[in-house]
Design an enzyme around this catalytic site. Structure first.
Site, PDB file in Angstrom:
ATOM      1  NE  ARG A   1      21.009  69.513  58.010  1.00  0.00           N
ATOM      2  CZ  ARG A   1      20.454  68.113  58.353  1.00  0.00           C
ATOM      3  NH1 ARG A   1      20.565  67.107  57.445  1.00  0.00           N
ATOM      4  NH2 ARG A   1      19.690  67.886  59.574  1.00  0.00           N
ATOM      5  CG  ASP A  14      17.966  71.385  58.467  1.00  0.00           C
ATOM      6  OD1 ASP A  14      18.532  72.461  58.801  1.00  0.00           O
ATOM      7  OD2 ASP A  14      17.385  70.720  59.192  1.00  0.00           O
ATOM      8  CB  SER A  68      13.433  78.952  65.037  1.00  0.00           C
ATOM      9  OG  SER A  68      14.052  78.038  65.895  1.00  0.00           O
ATOM     10  NE  ARG A  82      23.730  76.731  65.123  1.00  0.00           N
ATOM     11  CZ  ARG A  82      23.227  75.697  65.049  1.00  0.00           C
ATOM     12  NH1 ARG A  82      23.443  74.650  65.118  1.00  0.00           N
ATOM     13  NH2 ARG A  82      21.911  75.792  64.479  1.00  0.00           N
ATOM     14  NE  ARG A 102      10.379  69.036  67.731  1.00  0.00           N
ATOM     15  CZ  ARG A 102      11.830  69.433  66.995  1.00  0.00           C
ATOM     16  NH1 ARG A 102      12.711  68.685  66.759  1.00  0.00           N
ATOM     17  NH2 ARG A 102      11.537  70.676  66.872  1.00  0.00           N
ATOM     18  CD  GLN A 127      17.299  74.292  66.669  1.00  0.00           C
ATOM     19  OE1 GLN A 127      17.988  75.132  66.739  1.00  0.00           O
ATOM     20  NE2 GLN A 127      17.922  73.076  65.954  1.00  0.00           N
ATOM     21  CE  LYS A 187      20.144  67.148  62.737  1.00  0.00           C
ATOM     22  NZ  LYS A 187      20.046  68.152  63.608  1.00  0.00           N
TER      23      LYS A 187
HETATM   24  C1  S3P Z   1      15.170  71.530  63.858  1.00  0.00           C
HETATM   25  C2  S3P Z   1      14.970  73.024  63.405  1.00  0.00           C
HETATM   26  C3  S3P Z   1      15.696  73.771  62.307  1.00  0.00           C
HETATM   27  C4  S3P Z   1      16.785  72.839  61.704  1.00  0.00           C
HETATM   28  C5  S3P Z   1      17.456  71.866  62.613  1.00  0.00           C
HETATM   29  C6  S3P Z   1      16.482  71.037  63.548  1.00  0.00           C
HETATM   30  C7  S3P Z   1      14.497  70.937  64.913  1.00  0.00           C
HETATM   31  O1  S3P Z   1      16.547  74.837  63.088  1.00  0.00           O
HETATM   32  O2  S3P Z   1      17.570  73.531  61.055  1.00  0.00           O
HETATM   33  O3  S3P Z   1      18.200  71.069  61.938  1.00  0.00           O
HETATM   34  O4  S3P Z   1      14.511  69.973  64.875  1.00  0.00           O
HETATM   35  O5  S3P Z   1      13.650  71.647  65.401  1.00  0.00           O
HETATM   36  P1  S3P Z   1      15.792  76.209  63.560  1.00  0.00           P
HETATM   37  O6  S3P Z   1      14.766  75.896  64.464  1.00  0.00           O
HETATM   38  O7  S3P Z   1      16.986  77.064  64.064  1.00  0.00           O
HETATM   39  O8  S3P Z   1      15.475  76.873  62.190  1.00  0.00           O
END
Ligand code: S3P
Length: 426
Positions: free
Chosen positions: A387, A314, A166, A121, A26, A168, A21
């Site tokens: 999940r 995760d 994080s 969120r 990306r 993300q 995923k």
């Molecule tokens: C992800 C980063 C994680 C993860 C999410 C996917 C990503 O989140 O929990 O399922 O693809 O960068 P966080 O960056 O909030 O930790």
């Protein structure tokens, strides 16, 4: 709708997991920012990356699909155009946060919104660095979506250390850094998943107890062929099932084994799980292996601490279920971040573990249970969290009478999950 899980005597055979995923999001974004055509194979066709693809389509990117490949017609770094609708990110935090990074550098205004879960969120974590870079971002009074993003070009380059680890946030800042006037740096004490850096070809350096990754503004992204590995976070459910259901042996093919994602495998191996990575190779800069899991006696207790959490964020629900089925004491602390996921995963785990008769202790930053539980079946309500639904489906392979409400939420990340269970559990 609800699904009742049939007991399993063991898992066997081999499975091909759907595409990763994180890497799928990306690949879609970077291929859209490249000038030219990038074919993507094994792109995850689940709801979350489909949200990213739909939003990029609204920004003027074209996609063509055949049976095996999605072809992205990238418009170049400066080729996105203002959408004529608000962008719907669905349930996907990765879509919203990564696209916010890109949109911060566009010469137009965009509005991003999500579903009920996503709109609660935390978004302050991207609003702060992207605003510091010069974008103007409006969020709700609770610093959640919908987000209105008025981009700026060029952005100002910054050095950012996310207060909460994080990937993300790191990726949002790096993507914004492509539109900045110099070198943008992200620092993190623990290396969160590093797919963005790998795809951009920027290796992190380790200095003074920090990983630092730097991106130069204005650099071009080249079109390329992407091959997405199987998702190790989806594999986790089958790793757990095969690890603890006696007489199991399963081969999970072509799984991404990037070290920033496999901490949960090491934790399980350290507690007696028999997991082997075979046929290791590198595809498109990502390590891939076939993962062979054979059932074995687990040794508890399994204690997860703050430093473990970002490395397996995760997989904590599935590792907790692994401990439960393997009759191991379990505790996770330092994991407040689990409350900011698709559901409040501490509360979801605690409520649903109680349904199964587990004596579980809830903390603000985690939960714990002992190794002697009289397990009973019951109705699990994952509240739309994919999940949680999949972790408890695995519990139902060993605990009689478990059913899952709203089982279709697994389509967020793992289309075909129920078919994979049917195929491998006998
Ligand atoms: C992800 C980063 C994680 C993860 C999410 C996917 C990503 O989140 O929990 O399922 O693809 O960068 P966080 O960056 O909030 O930790």
């Amino acid at each position: 709708m609800k699904k009742t899980i049939a007991l399993s005597k063991g898992l066997h055979g081999q499975l091909d997991l759907p595409g990763d995923k994180s890497i799928s999001h990306r690949a879609l974004i970077l291929a859209s920012l490249a000038q030219g055509r990038s074919p993507i194979s094994n792109l995850l066709g689940a709801a979350d990356p489909s949200s990213t693809r739909r939003c990029l389509g609204r920004l003027g990117v074209q996609f063509h699909e055949d049976a095996a490949t999605v072809l992205v017609h990238g418009n170049g770094l400066h080729g996105l155009r203002a959408p004529n609708v608000d962008l719907d990110c669905g349930n996907s935090g990765t879509t919203m946060r990564l696209l916010a990074g890109v949109l911060a550098g566009q010469p137009f205004v965009t509005r991003l919104f999500g579903d009920e879960s996503l709109n609660t969120r935390p978004m302050g974590r991207i609003v702060d660095p992207l605003s510091e870079m010069g974008a103007r971002i409006e969020a709700s009074s609770k610093r959640t979506a919908p987000l209105l993003i008025e981009g700026k070009r060029p952005l100002k380059s910054i050095t950012h250390q996310p207060p909460t680890p994080s990937a993300q946030v790191k990726s949002a800042v790096l993507l914004a850094g492509l539109f900045a006037d110099g070198e943008t740096v992200v620092r993190e004490p623990l290396l969160t998943r590093d797919h963005t850096e790998r795809m951009l070809g920027v290796a992190p350096t380790w200095n003074g107890g920090m990983h630092s990754v730097a991106i130069q503004g204005g650099r071009t992204i080249l079109p390329q062929q992407y091959e997405i590995p199987g998702d190790v976070s989806s594999a986790a459910f089958f790793v757990v099932a095969a690890a603890v259901i006696p007489r199991s042996q399963i081969l999970l093919k072509n799984v991404g084994v990037n070290p920033s994602r496999t901490h949960f495998l090491s934790i399980l191996q350290n507690h007696g799980a028999k997991i082997l990575e075979q046929n290791k190779r590198v595809v498109c800069g990502e390590p891939i292996a076939d993962v062979l899991v054979t059932s074995a006696e687990l040794r508890g207790p399994i204690h997860l601490r703050q430093q473990d959490v970002p490395l397996m964020i995760d997989e904590i629900p599935s590792v907790a279920v692994c401990a439960l089925l393997g009759a191991c004491e379990f505790e996770v602390r330092g994991a407040e971040e689990l409350r900011a996921k698709e559901s409040d995963r501490i509360s979801s785990m605690v409520k649903n573990l109680k349904v199964l008769g587990v004596k579980v202790e809830e903390y603000t930053d985690g939960f714990a249970f002992g190794n002697k539980n009289q397990l009973i079946g019951g109705e699990i309500d994952p509240q739309g969290d994919h999940r949680i639904a999949m972790a408890f489906a695995i519990a139902g392979l060993k605990i009689p009478g478990v059913s899952i409400l709203g089982p279709q939420c697994t389509n967020i990340s793992f289309p075909g999950f129920w078919e994979c269970i049917q195929k491998s559990a006998y």
